[in-house]
Design a protein around this motif. Structure first.
Motif, PDB file in Angstrom:
ATOM      1  N   SER A 235      22.687 146.314 -14.161  1.00  0.00           N
ATOM      2  CA  SER A 235      23.115 147.060 -12.976  1.00  0.00           C
ATOM      3  C   SER A 235      22.026 146.921 -11.921  1.00  0.00           C
ATOM      4  O   SER A 235      20.890 147.349 -12.135  1.00  0.00           O
TER       5      SER A 235
ATOM      6  N   GLU B 263      20.168 147.386  -8.298  1.00  0.00           N
ATOM      7  CA  GLU B 263      19.952 148.187  -7.089  1.00  0.00           C
ATOM      8  C   GLU B 263      19.242 147.299  -6.068  1.00  0.00           C
ATOM      9  O   GLU B 263      18.263 146.621  -6.400  1.00  0.00           O
ATOM     10  N   ARG B 264      19.740 147.298  -4.853  1.00  0.00           N
ATOM     11  CA  ARG B 264      19.149 146.442  -3.830  1.00  0.00           C
ATOM     12  C   ARG B 264      17.693 146.820  -3.556  1.00  0.00           C
ATOM     13  O   ARG B 264      17.330 147.993  -3.583  1.00  0.00           O
TER      14      ARG B 264
ATOM     15  N   GLN C 177      25.878 138.486  -3.732  1.00  0.00           N
ATOM     16  CA  GLN C 177      26.038 139.812  -3.130  1.00  0.00           C
ATOM     17  C   GLN C 177      27.011 140.688  -3.911  1.00  0.00           C
ATOM     18  O   GLN C 177      26.888 141.918  -3.894  1.00  0.00           O
ATOM     19  N   LEU C 178      27.956 140.081  -4.612  1.00  0.00           N
ATOM     20  CA  LEU C 178      28.872 140.861  -5.444  1.00  0.00           C
ATOM     21  C   LEU C 178      28.141 141.588  -6.569  1.00  0.00           C
ATOM     22  O   LEU C 178      28.638 142.586  -7.095  1.00  0.00           O
ATOM     23  N   SER C 179      26.963 141.088  -6.935  1.00  0.00           N
ATOM     24  CA  SER C 179      26.146 141.757  -7.958  1.00  0.00           C
ATOM     25  C   SER C 179      25.173 142.752  -7.334  1.00  0.00           C
ATOM     26  O   SER C 179      24.299 143.277  -8.020  1.00  0.00           O
ATOM     27  N   ASN C 180      25.316 142.976  -6.012  1.00  0.00           N
ATOM     28  CA  ASN C 180      24.572 144.013  -5.284  1.00  0.00           C
ATOM     29  C   ASN C 180      23.125 143.636  -4.986  1.00  0.00           C
ATOM     30  O   ASN C 180      22.269 144.510  -4.789  1.00  0.00           O
ATOM     31  N   PHE C 181      22.812 142.345  -4.911  1.00  0.00           N
ATOM     32  CA  PHE C 181      21.470 141.928  -4.523  1.00  0.00           C
ATOM     33  C   PHE C 181      21.315 142.017  -3.004  1.00  0.00           C
ATOM     34  O   PHE C 181      22.271 141.795  -2.251  1.00  0.00           O
ATOM     35  N   GLN C 182      20.098 142.307  -2.574  1.00  0.00           N
ATOM     36  CA  GLN C 182      19.775 142.423  -1.155  1.00  0.00           C
ATOM     37  C   GLN C 182      19.394 141.055  -0.592  1.00  0.00           C
ATOM     38  O   GLN C 182      18.508 140.377  -1.120  1.00  0.00           O
TER      39      GLN C 182
ATOM     40  N   GLY D  51      16.428 142.363  -6.029  1.00  0.00           N
ATOM     41  CA  GLY D  51      17.029 143.573  -6.572  1.00  0.00           C
ATOM     42  C   GLY D  51      16.237 144.070  -7.766  1.00  0.00           C
ATOM     43  O   GLY D  51      15.347 143.380  -8.281  1.00  0.00           O
TER      44      GLY D  51
ATOM     45  N   ASP E 182      16.820 145.802 -11.620  1.00  0.00           N
ATOM     46  CA  ASP E 182      17.778 146.136 -12.682  1.00  0.00           C
ATOM     47  C   ASP E 182      17.540 147.573 -13.130  1.00  0.00           C
ATOM     48  O   ASP E 182      16.452 147.912 -13.606  1.00  0.00           O
TER      49      ASP E 182
END
Length: 337
Positions: A174, A176-177, A223-228, A243, A245
């Motif tokens: 999971s 977080e950016r 970006q779909l995995s929420n990376f900045q 990002g 984890d």
């Protein structure tokens, strides 16, 4: 006269007896030594482990013959979970079969793959190294790897030994950016404890490969995995993301790029298992998007660009039926027909 002859005969007889006794003693020195039976039990051992190896896993099995005598007719069987694809192996000559076994915990059926190989001989005081390079196909799965061998020992008996099971779990992540300055990218990559891995693929599409379009698809996948997004160079088709984890607490730097017709993701983190999960996810998400958008019809149109012999990333995506030479081991191969 008669008595003298008797004494002479007695002396001759005595000498003869002494000679015979001496001959018997001397002959003992030249007797062949008795053959010794060497018990090979507990002298045939297996050392095994599974470790991250770039974007894949490496399962290694070392068979050690610690006795003085050889063993023959070795048959090795290695059971691996179905969510692994065998990328390559050493030795390269293996066969793979599907296998179904009963699961005692829930009375269900477990599907596995079985890798088989055979050797005629393993000499005394020698060893045989076997390496399986395993590419994960799915995440959030778990399974076991276990090895079995049979052989004929020095007493001409068939013996069988096996290893304990190694549990393999492909855990989810999971993200977080995390925003970092561009100057931090190089410093992050140069840290000695940071591990790096990559996945490089080529896709079989109709028409011209539009680099700008597919570069945007790479960016979208990450970006779909929420990376900045940290930096994006449209001209060179390369982008950087960062990002953290939330499961492991590790920071991850990701690079997405197109180079020489290849679609590539590179990742760096202190956690090598996390790298494998993230890169596997990128390939799976990208493949699914390409199918949904109608660019390809199945996963069979996605080709991993790893050398089949050494695992090095190939320099470019060759055309259909064209051979390509690995720039590390010089092995020539055809990726797709």
């Amino acid at each position: 006269m008669t008595d003298k002859k008797i004494d002479q005969n007695s002396e001759d007889t005595h000498e003869l007896i002494l000679f015979r006794e001496l001959s018997a003693k001397d002959s003992v020195k030249y007797e062949a030594e008795p053959l010794q039976y060497v018990d090979q039990e507990d002298k045939i051992n297996m050392v095994y482990e599974i470790v991250p190896f770039g974007g894949n896993y490496l399962y290694s099995l070392l068979i050690k013959n610690q006795s003085a005598d050889p063993i023959t007719e070795l048959k090795i069987r290695i059971n691996i979970p179905v969510f692994f694809r065998l990328c390559r192996s050493t030795p390269p000559t293996v066969t793979i079969e599907s296998l179904k076994t009963e699961n005692e915990s829930d009375n269900g059926i477990t599907e596995e793959k079985q890798v088989k190989m055979e050797f005629e001989l393993l000499n005394g005081n020698s060893q045989k190294q076997i390496n399986l390079y395993l590419c994960p196909l799915f995440l959030e799965k778990n399974g076991n790897i276990r090895s079995f061998i049979t052989f004929v020992n020095n007493a001409d008996y068939i013996r069988a030994i096996d290893t304990d099971s190694i549990k393999v779990e492909l855990n989810p992540f999971s993200i977080e950016r995390k925003i970092i300055p561009q100057s931090e990218i190089k410093r992050f990559l140069e840290k000695p404890w940071i591990k790096k891995a990559n996945k490089s693929i080529g896709i079989d599409i109709d028409g011209v490969f539009d680099e700008n379009y597919f570069f945007e698809q790479i960016v979208r996948t990450i970006q779909l995995s929420n990376f900045q997004l940290i930096l994006k160079n449209q001209n060179n088709k390369i982008s950087w993301f960062c990002g953290t984890d939330l499961v492991s607490g590790n920071d991850i730097l990701v690079i997405g790029q197109i180079v020489a017709g290849k679609i590539e993701w590179l990742a760096a983190s202190a956690n090598p298992h996390l790298l494998i999960s993230i890169l596997t996810n990128f390939v799976n998400v990208f493949t699914r998007e390409m199918i949904l958008l109608g660019h390809i019809s199945s996963i069979d149109q996605v080709y991993p660009l790893e050398c089949k012999y050494c695992g090095n990333t190939l320099p470019y995506f060759p055309g259909r039926g064209k051979s390509i030479e690995c720039n590390k081991c010089n092995y020539e191969q055809i990726i797709w027909n």
